[in-house]
Design an enzyme around this catalytic site. Sequence first.
Site, PDB file in Angstrom:
ATOM      1  N   ARG A 276       0.848  -1.187   0.000  1.00 59.85           N
ATOM      2  CA  ARG A 276       0.000   0.000   0.000  1.00 59.85           C
ATOM      3  C   ARG A 276       0.883   1.236   0.000  1.00 59.85           C
ATOM      4  NH1 ARG A 276      -3.294  -3.125  -1.369  1.00 59.85           N
ATOM      5  NH2 ARG A 276      -5.369  -3.541  -0.454  1.00 59.85           N
TER       6      ARG A 276
ATOM      7  N   GLU B 190      -3.934   7.081  -5.229  1.00 63.39           N
ATOM      8  CA  GLU B 190      -3.860   6.408  -6.529  1.00 63.39           C
ATOM      9  C   GLU B 190      -5.015   6.891  -7.401  1.00 63.39           C
ATOM     10  OE1 GLU B 190      -3.783   2.171  -6.082  1.00 63.39           O
ATOM     11  OE2 GLU B 190      -1.980   2.180  -4.877  1.00 63.39           O
TER      12      GLU B 190
ATOM     13  N   HIS C 106      -0.565  -0.225  -9.994  1.00 62.93           N
ATOM     14  CA  HIS C 106      -1.186  -1.182  -9.065  1.00 62.93           C
ATOM     15  C   HIS C 106      -1.655  -2.431  -9.822  1.00 62.93           C
ATOM     16  CE1 HIS C 106      -3.419  -1.462  -4.949  1.00 62.93           C
ATOM     17  NE2 HIS C 106      -2.949  -2.642  -5.328  1.00 62.93           N
TER      18      HIS C 106
END
Length: 319
Positions: free
Chosen positions: A232, A261, A280
């Site tokens: 994360r 993000e 991601h």
Amino acid sequence: MPAPSPVILNQLGPVVGERIAAHPSRPTVLDHRAGHAPWDLPADVEVLLTRPLIGWEEAPAAPPPGWGKGMRWIQSASTGMDFYPPWLLDGAPVVTCARGVSAAAIADYAMTAILSVEKRWDTIRLAGPEDWRRETLGSLSGKRLGLAGFGAIGRAVTERALAFGMTVGAVRRSGWAEPEPGIEPFDRLEDLAAVSDHLVLALPLTAATRGLVSAALLAQVKPGLHLVNVARGALVDQDALLAAIGSGRVANATLDVTDPEPLPAGHPFYSHPAIRLTPHVSWSAPDFDRRLADRILANLDAYARSEPLRDVVDAATGY
């Protein structure tokens, strides 16, 4: 008399939905309704199959009236639970996660990042004969890999790293009750970071781990460290990371996750030559939906028999 067929709301897409619908318990599978919030459930739903980034980030601070009434099980497609509101873990429904489903894919990503740095994969590419030159490349053999977190992802990375001749050290929050083959145990992340050539973050995001990679930690890392974050973004103080790279203390960073993000336009991570930024995707693989469906079906077997479910999330720790 056989148990009644469960009513399942599927927010995970058609591949998972088709597999679940064919289960011997003969569930009634409802598809996610377009335009509805993920917590806005039809009546009679007792099982929710859900995932992050479908609107949970906009969830209210308190559970909506009637939330969870009649629901007995929530299955998340992710391992981390930080995308969900805290009230999802409160109350009667059992919450399970997809712990380990993406471990192999994430481990492949981490090793690709490490190999790319050691072999200077970007800089040795030739654009023409004028670029032809001999350079000495790095090697994984004998290098130390540090793992911050030692769950399914850490084990998958370790298996690959040992095959390349790396030395592997790790820290984990639960401590080391017994030795792990091929692993040098560390009690403190500071001590591990001080001796690691490559440090992979594979920790859940909790109140205790937020900002764990701080300016103070980065001041203690082995000079020339390569940081790999597949967990994360909020684990890392991003300003401190930029400063550590600017000072030369950290040589490279491979970041599959950031906070937020996506990062806003113009953020220095996008253009920094020492940072590889990816969207991601380390968890992704062609067989992800199949593997996820297999995990859910195994839990659905247990659910139909009123047996304990696998990978139950601990509300106290958040993972």
